[in-house]
Design a protein around this motif. Structure first.
Motif, PDB file in Angstrom:
ATOM      1  N   UNK A   1      -1.191   3.596   5.588  1.00  0.00           N
ATOM      2  CA  UNK A   1      -1.540   4.543   4.527  1.00  0.00           C
ATOM      3  C   UNK A   1      -2.205   3.832   3.351  1.00  0.00           C
ATOM      4  N   UNK A   2      -1.680   2.678   2.981  1.00  0.00           N
ATOM      5  CA  UNK A   2      -2.253   1.932   1.863  1.00  0.00           C
ATOM      6  C   UNK A   2      -3.672   1.478   2.175  1.00  0.00           C
ATOM      7  N   UNK A   3      -3.894   1.014   3.407  1.00  0.00           N
ATOM      8  CA  UNK A   3      -5.238   0.579   3.800  1.00  0.00           C
ATOM      9  C   UNK A   3      -6.204   1.756   3.746  1.00  0.00           C
TER      10      UNK A   3
ATOM     11  N   UNK B   1      -5.133  -2.091  -3.827  1.00  0.00           N
ATOM     12  CA  UNK B   1      -4.139  -2.129  -2.749  1.00  0.00           C
ATOM     13  C   UNK B   1      -2.735  -2.203  -3.330  1.00  0.00           C
ATOM     14  N   UNK B   2      -2.528  -3.049  -4.324  1.00  0.00           N
ATOM     15  CA  UNK B   2      -1.205  -3.191  -4.940  1.00  0.00           C
ATOM     16  C   UNK B   2      -0.740  -1.871  -5.546  1.00  0.00           C
ATOM     17  N   UNK B   3      -1.645  -1.169  -6.247  1.00  0.00           N
ATOM     18  CA  UNK B   3      -1.292   0.131  -6.826  1.00  0.00           C
ATOM     19  C   UNK B   3      -0.939   1.148  -5.751  1.00  0.00           C
ATOM     20  N   UNK B   4      -1.693   1.134  -4.660  1.00  0.00           N
ATOM     21  CA  UNK B   4      -1.406   2.061  -3.560  1.00  0.00           C
ATOM     22  C   UNK B   4      -0.048   1.762  -2.944  1.00  0.00           C
ATOM     23  N   UNK B   5       0.271   0.493  -2.761  1.00  0.00           N
ATOM     24  CA  UNK B   5       1.572   0.126  -2.214  1.00  0.00           C
ATOM     25  C   UNK B   5       2.699   0.583  -3.137  1.00  0.00           C
ATOM     26  N   UNK B   6       2.521   0.392  -4.425  1.00  0.00           N
ATOM     27  CA  UNK B   6       3.536   0.845  -5.388  1.00  0.00           C
ATOM     28  C   UNK B   6       3.668   2.362  -5.381  1.00  0.00           C
ATOM     29  N   UNK B   7       2.545   3.061  -5.305  1.00  0.00           N
ATOM     30  CA  UNK B   7       2.573   4.517  -5.269  1.00  0.00           C
ATOM     31  C   UNK B   7       3.319   5.004  -4.028  1.00  0.00           C
ATOM     32  N   UNK B   8       3.032   4.406  -2.895  1.00  0.00           N
ATOM     33  CA  UNK B   8       3.700   4.797  -1.657  1.00  0.00           C
ATOM     34  C   UNK B   8       5.189   4.447  -1.691  1.00  0.00           C
ATOM     35  N   UNK B   9       5.532   3.324  -2.287  1.00  0.00           N
ATOM     36  CA  UNK B   9       6.945   2.939  -2.399  1.00  0.00           C
ATOM     37  C   UNK B   9       7.698   3.911  -3.300  1.00  0.00           C
ATOM     38  N   UNK B  10       7.070   4.316  -4.405  1.00  0.00           N
ATOM     39  CA  UNK B  10       7.710   5.293  -5.295  1.00  0.00           C
ATOM     40  C   UNK B  10       7.908   6.616  -4.594  1.00  0.00           C
TER      41      UNK B  10
ATOM     42  N   UNK C   1     -16.397  -1.924   6.299  1.00  0.00           N
ATOM     43  CA  UNK C   1     -16.063  -2.627   7.546  1.00  0.00           C
ATOM     44  C   UNK C   1     -15.697  -4.086   7.286  1.00  0.00           C
ATOM     45  N   UNK C   2     -16.412  -4.726   6.367  1.00  0.00           N
ATOM     46  CA  UNK C   2     -16.159  -6.140   6.075  1.00  0.00           C
ATOM     47  C   UNK C   2     -14.860  -6.319   5.278  1.00  0.00           C
ATOM     48  N   UNK C   3     -14.571  -5.395   4.372  1.00  0.00           N
ATOM     49  CA  UNK C   3     -13.404  -5.531   3.499  1.00  0.00           C
ATOM     50  C   UNK C   3     -12.099  -5.100   4.168  1.00  0.00           C
ATOM     51  N   UNK C   4     -12.177  -4.281   5.202  1.00  0.00           N
ATOM     52  CA  UNK C   4     -10.980  -3.724   5.825  1.00  0.00           C
ATOM     53  C   UNK C   4      -9.970  -4.779   6.295  1.00  0.00           C
TER      54      UNK C   4
ATOM     55  N   UNK D   1      -6.861   2.754   0.138  1.00  0.00           N
ATOM     56  CA  UNK D   1      -7.685   1.741  -0.541  1.00  0.00           C
ATOM     57  C   UNK D   1      -9.139   1.833  -0.093  1.00  0.00           C
ATOM     58  N   UNK D   2      -9.366   2.053   1.193  1.00  0.00           N
ATOM     59  CA  UNK D   2     -10.741   2.204   1.681  1.00  0.00           C
ATOM     60  C   UNK D   2     -11.409   3.442   1.087  1.00  0.00           C
ATOM     61  N   UNK D   3     -10.668   4.540   0.982  1.00  0.00           N
ATOM     62  CA  UNK D   3     -11.217   5.754   0.359  1.00  0.00           C
ATOM     63  C   UNK D   3     -11.568   5.505  -1.105  1.00  0.00           C
TER      64      UNK D   3
END
Length: 169
Positions: free
Chosen positions: A44-46, A74-83, A23-26, A49-51
């Motif tokens: 999706x990235x959020x 978060x950066x890795x998730x964004x890159x994964x989603x962009x790919x 909750x605090x990190x979201x 990342x939370x999971x």
């Protein structure tokens, strides 16, 4: 960022601390995802990342590394989603003004581009002309302008941004 005691408790497996940490990190995760991801991928990235935070908080080696670790996730998730979305057609709403530019006659585009380049401050214009029109390398431009590679790169980046903003008007 969350307090170190909360991170330490979550790392040790305390379920309530993990829930509180999520909750605090979201909000921080969402803010960083907005800055890093395409708009369509933020939620999706959020969520991803939370999971990952929930599943892997126990593997965090140093509590002080939490924020760096989280932003890397978060950066890795964004890159994964962009790919994943690479090669898919973008919705027309996202193209917006780019579509208007594409249908304009070439002579109008040339005039607008010349005006955009002319509107740049001299040091930006010089770097842009040497790189994009004369096709010199970064090292050649740095030598000619008697400056560093980093300065040339910064000037090019800023010149292109300013030209893009000029053309978007």
């Amino acid at each position: 960022m969350p307090p170190t005691e909360l991170i330490a408790s979550a790392r040790n497996g305390d379920a309530a601390a993990i829930t509180s940490l999520l909750a605090v990190a979201q909000p921080d995760i969402r803010r960083y995802a907005r800055a890093t991801c395409r708009t369509a991928d933020v939620d999706d990235a959020v969520q991803d990342a939370l999971c990952l935070l929930h599943r892997h908080i126990g593997s965090l080696r140093a509590i002080s590394a939490f924020s760096g670790w989280l932003f890397a996730v978060v950066r890795r998730e964004c890159l994964r989603l962009a790919r994943r979305g690479f090669g898919q057609a973008a919705p027309l709403e996202e193209l917006g003004e780019q579509a208007e530019i594409a249908v304009r006659p070439d002579h109008e585009l040339r005039l607008d581009l010349a005006a955009a380049i002319q509107s740049l401050p001299a040091h930006y214009r010089e770097a842009l002309v040497l790189r994009d029109l004369e096709e010199l390398t970064i090292d050649e431009i740095a030598a000619r302008l008697e400056t560093t590679r980093e300065t040339v790169k910064a000037r090019l980046r800023r010149a292109r941004t300013l030209a893009r903003e000029y053309l978007a008007r």
